[in-house]
Design an enzyme around this catalytic site. Structure first.
Site, short mmCIF file in Angstrom:
data_model
loop_
_atom_site.label_atom_id
_atom_site.label_comp_id
_atom_site.label_asym_id
_atom_site.label_seq_id
_atom_site.Cartn_x
_atom_site.Cartn_y
_atom_site.Cartn_z
CG HIS A 118 -0.23 -0.25 2.52
ND1 HIS A 118 0.10 -1.51 2.94
CD2 HIS A 118 0.24 0.60 3.46
CE1 HIS A 118 0.71 -1.44 4.10
NE2 HIS A 118 0.82 -0.17 4.44
P1 AMP Z 1 2.21 0.60 7.34
O1 AMP Z 1 1.80 -0.86 7.26
O2 AMP Z 1 3.26 0.86 8.35
O3 AMP Z 1 2.56 1.16 5.99
O4 AMP Z 1 0.95 1.43 7.84
C1 AMP Z 1 -0.33 0.88 7.82
C2 AMP Z 1 -1.34 2.00 7.85
O5 AMP Z 1 -2.62 1.41 7.83
C3 AMP Z 1 -1.26 2.88 9.08
O6 AMP Z 1 -1.16 4.24 8.65
C4 AMP Z 1 -2.58 2.59 9.83
O7 AMP Z 1 -3.11 3.75 10.41
C5 AMP Z 1 -3.47 2.08 8.74
N1 AMP Z 1 -4.45 1.07 9.14
C6 AMP Z 1 -4.31 0.11 10.08
N2 AMP Z 1 -5.38 -0.71 10.08
C7 AMP Z 1 -6.21 -0.25 9.10
C8 AMP Z 1 -7.46 -0.69 8.60
N3 AMP Z 1 -8.07 -1.78 9.08
N4 AMP Z 1 -8.01 0.02 7.60
C9 AMP Z 1 -7.41 1.11 7.07
N5 AMP Z 1 -6.21 1.57 7.52
C10 AMP Z 1 -5.62 0.89 8.51
#
Ligand code: AMP
Length: 212
Positions: A118
């Site tokens: 992502h």
């Molecule tokens: P990273 O995996 O470190 O790139 O960051 C993951 C991102 O996903 C973080 O900014 C979280 O705030 C966000 N996040 C965590 N769980 C969810 C979810 N279920 N849906 C959408 N965003 C999420």
């Protein structure tokens, strides 16, 4: 002061690397569920889904995910270049639509906590109550944040993304940079309460829970 942390969101532990933990139903797979959540989904096209970050670290914080299931940056190859360029293009368009005044960055965390590649689209105000910890701050303001352009360039040149995992972990633990006012748009003016806590943090080098 004793270290005090609360787990307000998945992935707060540095041990939570994607991989063995990505079991069925595990929180690290939460993005897949969010891709289908009408509350979070912003847009979709033939290649990607765009969702709002559930715990936004700035006024505008989105995630762009491919439909194709790609677990992490290591799985990327030259075959993915058209997709990565499309993701970046969608990110730039989204930023332009969201705010003309704010600066944005587009990129990937070196060691993401969530499975399924992502790209973050994040405005550089960092004006959000969800931005609570040193780890949050460092993950968006140090080399832990890999700009999309650099990721694409690396793959064009070498066919893969090289991530030094141990160095990446250290970047999250590093002391907060003192000149954050210079590197970040209006940080001090929009976040006086957090700015104050950062000052305390710089003195004590402790983990602070900014939610209190
Ligand atoms: P990273 O995996 O470190 O790139 O960051 C993951 C991102 O996903 C973080 O900014 C979280 O705030 C966000 N996040 C965590 N769980 C969810 C979810 N279920 N849906 C959408 N965003 C999420």
């Amino acid at each position: 002061m004793a270290a005090k942390r609360k787990l307000h969101e998945p992935g707060n532990s540095s041990k939570n690397n994607v991989g063995p933990l990505a079991k069925k139903g595990h929180w690290s797979l939460g993005l897949k569920a969010s891709m289908d959540d009408p509350e979070l989904r912003v847009d979709r096209d033939e290649m990607v889904v765009i969702i709002k970050d559930k715990y936004p670290k700035a006024r505008f914080h989105f995630l762009i995910l491919p439909h194709e299931s790609i677990p992490n940056l290591k799985a990327l190859s030259r075959d993915h270049l058209p997709l990565l360029k499309h993701i970046e293009k969608r990110g730039v368009e989204l930023a332009e639509k969201s705010s003309k005044a704010l600066k944005f960055r587009f990129g990937y965390h070196a060691v993401p906590s969530m499975s399924h590649v992502h790209m973050h689209v994040i405005s550089q105000d960092f004006d959000s109550p969800c931005l609570k910890t040193k780890k949050h701050w460092n993950s968006f303001t140090t080399d832990y944040f890999l700009d999309s352009k650099d990721v694409i360039e690396q793959i064009e040149q070498s066919g893969k993304v090289a991530v030094d995992q141990s160095n990446a972990g250290q970047l999250l633990k590093n002391p907060l940079v003192k000149d954050f006012c210079q590197s970040t748009l209006h940080w001090c003016s929009v976040q006086p309460h957090v700015s104050q806590l950062f000052e305390q943090h710089l003195v004590s080098q402790e983990h602070f829970d900014f939610s209190v």
